[in-house]
Motif scaffolding. Structure first.
Motif, PDB file in Angstrom:
ATOM      1  N   LEU A  52       0.836  -1.207   0.000  1.00  0.00           N
ATOM      2  CA  LEU A  52       0.000   0.000   0.000  1.00  0.00           C
ATOM      3  C   LEU A  52       0.864   1.247   0.000  1.00  0.00           C
ATOM      4  O   LEU A  52       0.507   2.268  -0.554  1.00  0.00           O
ATOM      5  CB  LEU A  52      -0.885   0.016   1.241  1.00  0.00           C
ATOM      6  CG  LEU A  52      -2.011  -1.000   1.300  1.00  0.00           C
ATOM      7  CD1 LEU A  52      -2.639  -0.994   2.685  1.00  0.00           C
ATOM      8  CD2 LEU A  52      -3.055  -0.686   0.263  1.00  0.00           C
ATOM      9  N   LEU A  53       2.034   1.181   0.639  1.00  0.00           N
ATOM     10  CA  LEU A  53       2.920   2.342   0.723  1.00  0.00           C
ATOM     11  C   LEU A  53       3.475   2.699  -0.652  1.00  0.00           C
ATOM     12  O   LEU A  53       3.637   3.866  -0.982  1.00  0.00           O
ATOM     13  CB  LEU A  53       4.070   2.065   1.689  1.00  0.00           C
ATOM     14  CG  LEU A  53       3.645   1.793   3.124  1.00  0.00           C
ATOM     15  CD1 LEU A  53       4.846   1.388   3.948  1.00  0.00           C
ATOM     16  CD2 LEU A  53       2.967   2.999   3.722  1.00  0.00           C
ATOM     17  N   ARG A  54       3.768   1.714  -1.454  1.00  0.00           N
ATOM     18  CA  ARG A  54       4.303   1.953  -2.789  1.00  0.00           C
ATOM     19  C   ARG A  54       3.266   2.654  -3.663  1.00  0.00           C
ATOM     20  O   ARG A  54       3.574   3.528  -4.439  1.00  0.00           O
ATOM     21  CB  ARG A  54       4.706   0.609  -3.414  1.00  0.00           C
ATOM     22  CG  ARG A  54       5.240   0.699  -4.788  1.00  0.00           C
ATOM     23  CD  ARG A  54       6.647   1.158  -4.751  1.00  0.00           C
ATOM     24  NE  ARG A  54       7.190   1.080  -6.087  1.00  0.00           N
ATOM     25  CZ  ARG A  54       8.402   1.397  -6.380  1.00  0.00           C
ATOM     26  NH1 ARG A  54       9.214   1.804  -5.447  1.00  0.00           N
ATOM     27  NH2 ARG A  54       8.833   1.324  -7.593  1.00  0.00           N
ATOM     28  N   ARG A  55       2.005   2.250  -3.503  1.00  0.00           N
ATOM     29  CA  ARG A  55       0.941   2.793  -4.337  1.00  0.00           C
ATOM     30  C   ARG A  55       0.473   4.167  -3.884  1.00  0.00           C
ATOM     31  O   ARG A  55       0.017   4.954  -4.680  1.00  0.00           O
ATOM     32  CB  ARG A  55      -0.250   1.837  -4.355  1.00  0.00           C
ATOM     33  CG  ARG A  55       0.054   0.560  -5.137  1.00  0.00           C
ATOM     34  CD  ARG A  55      -1.109  -0.353  -5.072  1.00  0.00           C
ATOM     35  NE  ARG A  55      -1.151  -0.905  -3.720  1.00  0.00           N
ATOM     36  CZ  ARG A  55      -1.854  -1.952  -3.366  1.00  0.00           C
ATOM     37  NH1 ARG A  55      -2.600  -2.562  -4.230  1.00  0.00           N
ATOM     38  NH2 ARG A  55      -1.840  -2.401  -2.133  1.00  0.00           N
ATOM     39  N   VAL A  56       0.556   4.456  -2.599  1.00  0.00           N
ATOM     40  CA  VAL A  56       0.051   5.726  -2.082  1.00  0.00           C
ATOM     41  C   VAL A  56       1.059   6.299  -1.083  1.00  0.00           C
ATOM     42  O   VAL A  56       0.794   6.373   0.110  1.00  0.00           O
ATOM     43  CB  VAL A  56      -1.327   5.543  -1.396  1.00  0.00           C
ATOM     44  CG1 VAL A  56      -1.987   6.892  -1.179  1.00  0.00           C
ATOM     45  CG2 VAL A  56      -2.245   4.655  -2.208  1.00  0.00           C
ATOM     46  N   PRO A  57       2.230   6.719  -1.547  1.00  0.00           N
ATOM     47  CA  PRO A  57       3.273   7.149  -0.617  1.00  0.00           C
ATOM     48  C   PRO A  57       2.987   8.459   0.100  1.00  0.00           C
ATOM     49  O   PRO A  57       3.585   8.739   1.122  1.00  0.00           O
ATOM     50  CB  PRO A  57       4.498   7.291  -1.528  1.00  0.00           C
ATOM     51  CG  PRO A  57       3.930   7.554  -2.888  1.00  0.00           C
ATOM     52  CD  PRO A  57       2.631   6.788  -2.929  1.00  0.00           C
ATOM     53  N   GLU A  58       2.054   9.270  -0.397  1.00  0.00           N
ATOM     54  CA  GLU A  58       1.806  10.564   0.234  1.00  0.00           C
ATOM     55  C   GLU A  58       0.935  10.445   1.493  1.00  0.00           C
ATOM     56  O   GLU A  58       0.731  11.414   2.183  1.00  0.00           O
ATOM     57  CB  GLU A  58       1.183  11.557  -0.751  1.00  0.00           C
ATOM     58  CG  GLU A  58      -0.228  11.229  -1.185  1.00  0.00           C
ATOM     59  CD  GLU A  58      -0.319  10.266  -2.366  1.00  0.00           C
ATOM     60  OE1 GLU A  58      -1.431  10.088  -2.877  1.00  0.00           O
ATOM     61  OE2 GLU A  58       0.693   9.685  -2.769  1.00  0.00           O
ATOM     62  N   HIS A  59       0.431   9.243   1.774  1.00  0.00           N
ATOM     63  CA  HIS A  59      -0.376   9.045   2.974  1.00  0.00           C
ATOM     64  C   HIS A  59       0.430   8.277   4.006  1.00  0.00           C
ATOM     65  O   HIS A  59       1.108   7.306   3.690  1.00  0.00           O
ATOM     66  CB  HIS A  59      -1.682   8.330   2.627  1.00  0.00           C
ATOM     67  CG  HIS A  59      -2.585   9.209   1.837  1.00  0.00           C
ATOM     68  ND1 HIS A  59      -2.528   9.271   0.465  1.00  0.00           N
ATOM     69  CD2 HIS A  59      -3.502  10.112   2.223  1.00  0.00           C
ATOM     70  CE1 HIS A  59      -3.394  10.165   0.046  1.00  0.00           C
ATOM     71  NE2 HIS A  59      -4.005  10.690   1.084  1.00  0.00           N
ATOM     72  N   GLN A  60       0.339   8.693   5.232  1.00  0.00           N
ATOM     73  CA  GLN A  60       1.156   8.138   6.290  1.00  0.00           C
ATOM     74  C   GLN A  60       0.621   6.801   6.803  1.00  0.00           C
ATOM     75  O   GLN A  60       1.383   5.923   7.150  1.00  0.00           O
ATOM     76  CB  GLN A  60       1.221   9.144   7.432  1.00  0.00           C
ATOM     77  CG  GLN A  60       2.256   8.829   8.450  1.00  0.00           C
ATOM     78  CD  GLN A  60       2.349   9.937   9.482  1.00  0.00           C
ATOM     79  OE1 GLN A  60       1.528  10.847   9.527  1.00  0.00           O
ATOM     80  NE2 GLN A  60       3.352   9.854  10.311  1.00  0.00           N
ATOM     81  N   LEU A  61      -0.699   6.640   6.866  1.00  0.00           N
ATOM     82  CA  LEU A  61      -1.298   5.393   7.325  1.00  0.00           C
ATOM     83  C   LEU A  61      -2.430   5.023   6.382  1.00  0.00           C
ATOM     84  O   LEU A  61      -3.292   5.842   6.089  1.00  0.00           O
ATOM     85  CB  LEU A  61      -1.855   5.545   8.751  1.00  0.00           C
ATOM     86  CG  LEU A  61      -2.519   4.291   9.324  1.00  0.00           C
ATOM     87  CD1 LEU A  61      -1.473   3.236   9.651  1.00  0.00           C
ATOM     88  CD2 LEU A  61      -3.325   4.638  10.557  1.00  0.00           C
TER      89      LEU A  61
END
Length: 173
Positions: A52-61
């Protein structure tokens, strides 16, 4: 008469509304991913291609949940997270007791709380906020997030795969 304080309200335990498309649905937590300025962690193994971090890096959680009755899968994407915790539903007995004492809470699966045990134990985590935290409650796991803002809620295309590997739900392909 009690006066409202900006951070704690009256100081008494309180439930608040957090409107979501699935607020009264039975849910399953599928995945949780957290990213900080110091690195990444997540149930999917960190910052990988499928994370999920790779796909949406601008969100922290990011929390992915599935609605049991429809198979719809949603992503809750939080920014400015100062704390979060994942607990078995038994870890939140205070919430369930208050639900009974107060004659209910705003919704079954998503709601806000303030002035509970964690607020008092970890007061510094709540200072960047208005004292409220966001709760996703399921029959098995619960996630509580301390964030200055509500999350972005996104319905994922497709649905949750069933036992045969086929996608189910109204958004199935």
């Amino acid at each position: 008469m009690e006066t409202e304080q900006p951070f704690t309200g009256t100081g008494a335990f309180a439930f608040g509304e957090w409107r979501t498309p699935f607020e009264n649905e039975a849910l399953n937590i599928c995945e949780i991913a957290y990213s900080s300025v110091f690195g990444s962690a997540g149930a999917s193994g960190g910052n990988t291609e499928s994370s999920l971090l790779r796909r949406v890096p601008e969100h922290q959680l990011t929390v992915r949940i599935a609605v049991e009755t429809t198979g719809d899968v949603y992503r809750l994407m939080f920014q400015q997270v100062s704390a979060f915790r994942v607990l078995d539903e038994h870890g939140l007995m205070e919430f369930w007791g208050e639900t009974t004492r107060q004659g209910g809470r705003p919704a079954q699966s998503t709601f806000r709380v303030r002035n509970h045990g964690w607020t008092k134990e970890s007061m510094l985590s709540f200072l960047p906020t208005d004292g409220w935290s966001y709760v996703v409650a399921t029959d098995f796991d619960c996630v509580e997030i301390v964030s200055a803002n509500p999350p972005l809620v996104i319905l994922e295309p497709g649905g949750e795969p069933d036992e045969s590997g086929k996608t189910r739900g109204p958004h199935a392909t």
